[in-house]
Design a protein around this motif. Structure first.
Motif, PDB file in Angstrom:
ATOM      1  N   GLY A  98       0.811  -1.222   0.000  1.00 39.19           N
ATOM      2  CA  GLY A  98       0.000   0.000   0.000  1.00 39.19           C
ATOM      3  C   GLY A  98       0.837   1.262   0.000  1.00 39.19           C
ATOM      4  O   GLY A  98       0.344   2.338   0.346  1.00 39.19           O
TER       5      GLY A  98
ATOM      6  N   THR B  13      -2.770  -4.549   1.644  1.00 34.90           N
ATOM      7  CA  THR B  13      -1.695  -3.996   2.466  1.00 34.90           C
ATOM      8  C   THR B  13      -1.787  -4.562   3.881  1.00 34.90           C
ATOM      9  O   THR B  13      -2.886  -4.731   4.426  1.00 34.90           O
TER      10      THR B  13
ATOM     11  N   THR C 137       6.144  -4.176  -2.494  1.00 28.81           N
ATOM     12  CA  THR C 137       6.355  -3.964  -1.055  1.00 28.81           C
ATOM     13  C   THR C 137       7.621  -3.172  -0.750  1.00 28.81           C
ATOM     14  O   THR C 137       8.030  -3.111   0.413  1.00 28.81           O
TER      15      THR C 137
END
Ligand code: FAD
Length: 380
Positions: free
Chosen positions: A151, A175, A234
């Motif tokens: 996220g 997320t 990520t």
């Protein structure tokens, strides 16, 4: 013999460093060689656009270097021999010697985060992976699901871009955090959520991915998640070359540098951009971004030139002005920040933010002293 400065990596930081060094140093005193894996300059900040099927302008490194004394070597560096002060390369003559090395190899996706990601996930962190994702997304049938994991800024931009370009696909953003938009003030977060709603991107907070499968994701403490394509965003990891060469690095492999961007373990080596663990004006670690790479590229050239001329250089200052998020081509959020990256109250949203970001991205490539990063081949 003149001093040999070798810059490895022609991204935002390395290309700028090489051009500025060549401008500052007399050819009789120093040669500047730039080694890069390809002969193209890759606008990494646009790779989510490439993945979403958009065309990007081709940026030739030779064109960018025209009129400078920088010698371009197109080769992949495979190892660094610090004792012999040489780089090993995958093309003839196989090695190249240096007196001063600028390490600017950037970063890539963190596909080794969880089992299965290397085999089954896509990233937008480099040209090769983003191109693979582009092909995969283009072949998905209407109603297919794309799961974007992460996220952060890259996840938000990628999910939005895919959803805008492919409204017939279902785009999901997962997320592990409680919410999206950390580091943004409330108004910016509200706009972000509304934009994702408008694009029909569903957000799944507090969702920790344990593994990637060919047909989706395993979720820690949750039911499996089906997806036709998984995009892993990520964060970024730096190449292993620095650690393997014995440079002092942080836990993510970034070279530890002093305030002049000089390696704390090898004084003939400097590191810039994503590959450097620099310190920003707040004392916090530098964040992987163009806002770090460009001042580092500029600064390292000034530092090296000063030392070669027998002067004592000052520290390189790394501060921030904004966080810039595109939400497709017509929307965005610009969160203005203090130099230490804390958010200010001032925020730009919507079309104005999209236009602002486009201007910044273009100027990143074209602006700077004496055309630092040059123009694209189309001349547009
Ligand atoms: C999709 C996406 C969106 C982004 N958006 C933003 C944004 O909006 N704003 C922002 O500030 N930042 C953004 N970033 C981050 C930004 O792109 C990076 O921080 C920036 O590219 C770092 O610049 P760099 O010069 O350190 O490395 P890079 O730009 O990664 O360049 C590294 C160079 O080294 C070369 N290289 C690597 N390994 C080797 C090797 N072994 N041998 C030879 N050459 C090698 C590569 O080919 C490349 O040319 C984004 C990143 C992505 C992926």
């Amino acid at each position: 013999m003149s001093h040999r400065v070798v810059v490895v990596g022609a991204g935002y930081a390395g290309l700028l460093a090489a051009k500025r060094l060549a401008h500052k140093l007399r050819r009789s005193d120093a040669t500047v060689t730039l080694v890069n894996a390809s002969d193209r300059f890759v606008e990494r900040v646009r790779l989510h656009q490439l993945a979403a099927g958009q065309r990007l302008a081709g940026l030739s490194l030779r064109q960018q270097l025209r009129g400078t004394s920088v010698e371009l070597v197109v080769a992949r560096v495979t190892a660094i021999d610090t004792a012999g002060r040489t780089l090993c390369m995958d093309v003839a003559p196989g090695v190249i010697g240096y007196d001063t090395l600028v390490y600017a190899l950037g970063s890539r996706g963190r596909l080794d985060d969880v089992p299965g990601a290397v085999e089954h996930a896509y990233t937008v962190a480099d040209l090769e992976h983003a191109t693979r994702l582009r092909h995969r997304v283009a072949e998905l049938a209407s109603g297919g699901t794309v799961a974007v994991v992460g996220g952060g800024l890259t996840g938000l931009e990628t999910a939005s871009e895919l959803a805008e370009s492919y409204p017939e696909l279902r785009v999901r953003l997962l997320t592990g955090a409680d919410d999206i938009g950390s580091g943004l003030v409330a108004r910016a977060r509200t706009h972000l959520r509304r934009a994702l709603d408008r694009l029909d991107v569903s957000v799944h907070p507090k969702t920790v991915v344990a593994a990637v499968r060919r047909d989706g994701l395993n979720i820690r403490d949750g039911a499996p998640f089906a997806a036709d394509a998984v995009v892993w965003t990520t964060g970024f990891r730096t190449p292993e070359l620095a650690r393997a060469a014995g440079f002092a690095t942080d836990e993510s492999g970034r070279i530890l540098v002093d305030a002049t961007l000089r390696s704390v373990s090898h004084p003939e080596v400097y590191a810039v951009g994503d590959a450097a663990a620099g310190v920003s004006v707040s004392g916090a670690p530098s964040r992987m971004s163009c806002q770090t790479a460009l001042p580092m590229g500029r600064g390292v050239a000034d530092v090296i030139a000063a030392r070669l001329m027998g002067r004592d250089p000052g520290p390189v200052r790394i501060g921030y002005i904004f966080t810039n998020i595109s939400l497709g081509r017509r929307d965005g959020v610009v969160q203005f920040t203090h130099a230490d990256d804390r958010p200010r109250r001032f925020v730009l949203t919507g079309r104005a933010a999209a236009a602002f970001k486009e201007t910044v991205v273009r100027s990143t490539v074209r602006s700077g002293p004496r055309g630092e990063l040059g123009r694209d081949e189309s001349g547009s």
